[in-house]
Enzyme design. Structure first.
Site, PDB file in Angstrom:
ATOM      1  N   CYS A 121       0.944  -1.042   0.020  1.00 57.07           N
ATOM      2  CA  CYS A 121       0.072  -0.048  -0.161  1.00 57.07           C
ATOM      3  C   CYS A 121       0.866   1.251   0.131  1.00 57.07           C
ATOM      4  O   CYS A 121       0.184   2.418  -0.110  1.00 57.07           O
ATOM      5  CB  CYS A 121      -0.972   0.081   1.122  1.00 57.07           C
ATOM      6  SG  CYS A 121      -2.088  -1.470   1.408  1.00 57.07           S
ATOM      7  N   HIS A 255      -3.194   7.099   2.081  1.00 54.63           N
ATOM      8  CA  HIS A 255      -3.554   5.735   1.709  1.00 54.63           C
ATOM      9  C   HIS A 255      -5.076   5.545   2.008  1.00 54.63           C
ATOM     10  O   HIS A 255      -5.253   5.827   3.253  1.00 54.63           O
ATOM     11  CB  HIS A 255      -2.862   4.719   1.912  1.00 54.63           C
ATOM     12  CG  HIS A 255      -3.148   3.128   1.927  1.00 54.63           C
ATOM     13  ND1 HIS A 255      -3.827   2.885   0.728  1.00 54.63           N
ATOM     14  CD2 HIS A 255      -3.304   2.223   2.692  1.00 54.63           C
ATOM     15  CE1 HIS A 255      -4.186   1.506   0.915  1.00 54.63           C
ATOM     16  NE2 HIS A 255      -3.953   1.225   2.015  1.00 54.63           N
ATOM     17  N   ASN A 286     -10.257  -0.280  -0.302  1.00 51.43           N
ATOM     18  CA  ASN A 286      -9.026  -0.172  -0.191  1.00 51.43           C
ATOM     19  C   ASN A 286      -8.221  -0.890  -0.911  1.00 51.43           C
ATOM     20  O   ASN A 286      -8.169  -1.987  -1.248  1.00 51.43           O
ATOM     21  CB  ASN A 286      -8.700  -0.563   1.258  1.00 51.43           C
ATOM     22  CG  ASN A 286      -7.170  -0.565   1.560  1.00 51.43           C
ATOM     23  OD1 ASN A 286      -6.296  -0.845   0.822  1.00 51.43           O
ATOM     24  ND2 ASN A 286      -6.907  -0.874   2.947  1.00 51.43           N
TER      25      ASN A 286
HETATM   26  O1  UT7 Z   1      -4.185  -1.310   3.475  1.00 47.14           O
HETATM   27  C1  UT7 Z   1      -3.209  -1.776   4.303  1.00 47.14           C
HETATM   28  C2  UT7 Z   1      -3.297  -1.568   5.688  1.00 47.14           C
HETATM   29  N1  UT7 Z   1      -4.254  -2.087   6.266  1.00 47.14           N
HETATM   30  C3  UT7 Z   1      -5.117  -1.244   6.997  1.00 47.14           C
HETATM   31  O2  UT7 Z   1      -4.703  -0.056   7.489  1.00 47.14           O
HETATM   32  C4  UT7 Z   1      -6.310  -1.782   8.108  1.00 47.14           C
HETATM   33  C5  UT7 Z   1      -6.181  -1.553   9.226  1.00 47.14           C
HETATM   34  N2  UT7 Z   1      -7.042  -2.189  10.290  1.00 47.14           N
HETATM   35  C6  UT7 Z   1      -8.453  -1.834   9.951  1.00 47.14           C
HETATM   36  O3  UT7 Z   1      -8.899  -0.679   9.390  1.00 47.14           O
HETATM   37  C7  UT7 Z   1      -9.401  -2.274  10.992  1.00 47.14           C
HETATM   38  O4  UT7 Z   1      -8.806  -3.010  12.034  1.00 47.14           O
HETATM   39  C8  UT7 Z   1     -10.375  -3.151  10.410  1.00 47.14           C
HETATM   40  C9  UT7 Z   1     -11.575  -2.324   9.794  1.00 47.14           C
HETATM   41  C10 UT7 Z   1     -10.010  -4.066   9.538  1.00 47.14           C
HETATM   42  C11 UT7 Z   1     -11.077  -3.943  11.401  1.00 47.14           C
HETATM   43  O5  UT7 Z   1     -11.828  -3.024  12.414  1.00 47.14           O
HETATM   44  P1  UT7 Z   1     -11.806  -3.140  14.109  1.00 47.14           P
HETATM   45  O6  UT7 Z   1     -12.483  -2.064  14.586  1.00 47.14           O
HETATM   46  O7  UT7 Z   1     -10.350  -3.330  14.138  1.00 47.14           O
HETATM   47  O8  UT7 Z   1     -12.567  -4.499  14.150  1.00 47.14           O
HETATM   48  P2  UT7 Z   1     -12.154  -5.631  15.442  1.00 47.14           P
HETATM   49  O9  UT7 Z   1     -11.414  -6.934  14.527  1.00 47.14           O
HETATM   50  O10 UT7 Z   1     -11.394  -5.000  16.536  1.00 47.14           O
HETATM   51  O11 UT7 Z   1     -13.703  -6.373  15.722  1.00 47.14           O
HETATM   52  C12 UT7 Z   1     -14.606  -5.343  16.623  1.00 47.14           C
HETATM   53  C13 UT7 Z   1     -15.657  -6.205  16.379  1.00 47.14           C
HETATM   54  C14 UT7 Z   1     -15.857  -7.266  16.942  1.00 47.14           C
HETATM   55  O12 UT7 Z   1     -16.782  -7.663  17.672  1.00 47.14           O
HETATM   56  P3  UT7 Z   1     -16.849  -7.594  19.323  1.00 47.14           P
HETATM   57  O13 UT7 Z   1     -16.139  -8.582  19.945  1.00 47.14           O
HETATM   58  O14 UT7 Z   1     -16.750  -6.118  19.594  1.00 47.14           O
HETATM   59  O15 UT7 Z   1     -18.470  -7.945  19.627  1.00 47.14           O
HETATM   60  C15 UT7 Z   1     -15.813  -8.501  15.860  1.00 47.14           C
HETATM   61  O16 UT7 Z   1     -16.408  -9.513  15.999  1.00 47.14           O
HETATM   62  O17 UT7 Z   1     -16.152  -6.120  15.176  1.00 47.14           O
HETATM   63  C16 UT7 Z   1     -16.603  -7.666  14.701  1.00 47.14           C
HETATM   64  N3  UT7 Z   1     -16.457  -7.838  13.346  1.00 47.14           N
HETATM   65  C17 UT7 Z   1     -17.020  -7.497  12.478  1.00 47.14           C
HETATM   66  N4  UT7 Z   1     -18.340  -7.511  12.474  1.00 47.14           N
HETATM   67  C18 UT7 Z   1     -19.162  -7.504  11.010  1.00 47.14           C
HETATM   68  C19 UT7 Z   1     -15.045  -8.020  12.970  1.00 47.14           C
HETATM   69  N5  UT7 Z   1     -15.168  -8.416  11.793  1.00 47.14           N
HETATM   70  C20 UT7 Z   1     -16.284  -7.990  11.463  1.00 47.14           C
HETATM   71  C21 UT7 Z   1     -17.085  -7.669   9.971  1.00 47.14           C
HETATM   72  N6  UT7 Z   1     -18.492  -7.580  10.163  1.00 47.14           N
HETATM   73  N7  UT7 Z   1     -16.408  -8.219   9.035  1.00 47.14           N
END
Ligand code: UT7
Length: 330
Positions: A121, A255, A286
């Site tokens: 990226c 990005h 992305n």
């Molecule tokens: O481009 C290359 C570089 N990449 C990036 O910059 C990505 C950086 N990371 C992110 O943008 C974020 O970490 C994500 C968007 C990928 C994920 O968001 P998050 O806020 O970090 O989610 P999480 O993994 O901490 O999960 C939070 C909650 C969990 O539920 P509880 O435990 O709070 O009830 C997950 O089970 O969201 C839930 N969850 C989802 N819900 C709906 C995790 N994945 C999903 C999903 N749909 N796909």
């Protein structure tokens, strides 16, 4: 007889930008067919409303060619004037020949130098940094830089951690000589200690043994922490290195990883409200190395970015690697 060394232009500048996205629009509702998710969650957590995935006949090569032709047209140059082609991609699924060599031939350059770079990226900014150096050293007068990805083909569409995030597209820029500074110093680096945070899950041999293709894995929260801490500060250092103050900046196009990362960077950078911020993640998702040039192209087309505007860009991703610079909008 004394050995001769090359001498290039005093400065370099971006002369033209182009972009191409696939025809297939995949909205968040469609994502619920592949993973347990919702439109509301995806929008709240990332800002994405829809993304583009390649349809039949669209490839990383075809998108690259379309973006490159537009960049050349916007720069007002012919393919024969391009001395070097740099393609940043992780989606060209053979190690050799490079996608850049194929693009150089299909564009009808006059046998331009050509190579691919692997900087995920951060790839567009890595490419610009190299183009800037080539132009100023005299190794090339005009360089075509392309960031192109078809991540939908290497993403596990049943993986809740990545399927909704990644998308496809290509963006390109022509970099040529300038009499005045039009590209600030690159601020870049890597942290291979975090190599496993975004990584392909198997190499070729394992793919053959298991009969499964290699796909991207990501520890989202670890990337998020790095991006909102270290990278936000790298963006501040990039602006500082350019010699501009926040008041002198017109545009900020990071990005397109996640709108919440962009928001966090904005808080850290303390940019005035007059700075226009790139947020094309909303409609394009992305798409890694392609995200910054696609955003720039869209903002130029909409009039948000005007010729002569100063723009801070920064890319960051798998490696982990990052690179940023301030450019002048062509
Ligand atoms: O481009 C290359 C570089 N990449 C990036 O910059 C990505 C950086 N990371 C992110 O943008 C974020 O970490 C994500 C968007 C990928 C994920 O968001 P998050 O806020 O970090 O989610 P999480 O993994 O901490 O999960 C939070 C909650 C969990 O539920 P509880 O435990 O709070 O009830 C997950 O089970 O969201 C839930 N969850 C989802 N819900 C709906 C995790 N994945 C999903 C999903 N749909 N796909």
């Amino acid at each position: 007889m004394a050995l001769k060394a090359s001498q290039g232009a005093a400065y370099s500048r971006v002369e033209g930008i182009g972009a191409a996205v696939p025809s297939r629009v995949v909205d968040n509702h469609e994502m619920t067919n592949y993973i347990e998710t919702s439109d509301e969650w995806i929008q709240q957590r990332t800002g994405i409303v829809e993304r583009r995935w390649v349809a039949e006949g669209e490839t990383v090569e075809s998108l690259s060619l379309d973006a490159a032709r537009q960049a050349m047209a916007h720069a007002g140059i012919e393919a024969s004037e391009v001395d070097a082609v740099i393609v940043s991609t992780v989606s060209h699924l053979v190690q050799t020949p490079s996608l850049a060599a194929i693009i150089a031939a299909k564009l009808d350059t006059d046998g331009a130098a050509a190579f691919d770079i692997s900087a995920a990226c951060a790839g567009f900014s890595y490419g610009l940094a190299q183009a800037d150096s080539l132009v100023r050293s005299g190794a090339a007068r005009r360089v075509l830089v392309i960031g192109a990805e078809t991540l939908s083909q290497i993403t596990d569409l049943s993986d809740r951690a990545t399927a909704f995030l990644f998308s496809d597209g290509a963006g390109a820029a022509i970099v040529g000589p300038s009499d005045v500074p039009a590209m600030g110093p690159v601020v870049w680096g890597s942290d291979g200690h975090q190599a496993d945070v975004i990584a392909m899950n198997r190499d070729w041999n394992e793919a053959v043994e298991t009969g499964q293709t290699s796909q991207i894995t990501m520890q989202g929260q670890a990337v998020f922490r790095w991006a909102t801490g270290f990278i936000a500060d790298a963006a501040r250092r990039t602006l500082e290195a350019s010699g501009l103050t926040p008041d002198e900046l017109d545009l900020f196009v990071p990005h397109q990883a996640n709108n919440r990362i962009t928001d966090s960077m904005l808080r850290h950078l303390k940019l005035p409200e007059t700075v226009t911020v790139g947020r094309t993640i909303r409609t394009f998702g992305n798409n890694s190395a392609a995200s910054i040039p696609i955003a720039l192209d869209a903002m130029i087309a909409s009039g948000e970015a005007k010729s002569g505007d100063t723009c801070l860009i920064i890319g960051f991703g798998a490696g982990l690697v990052y690179a940023g610079q301030v450019i002048t909008i062509p």
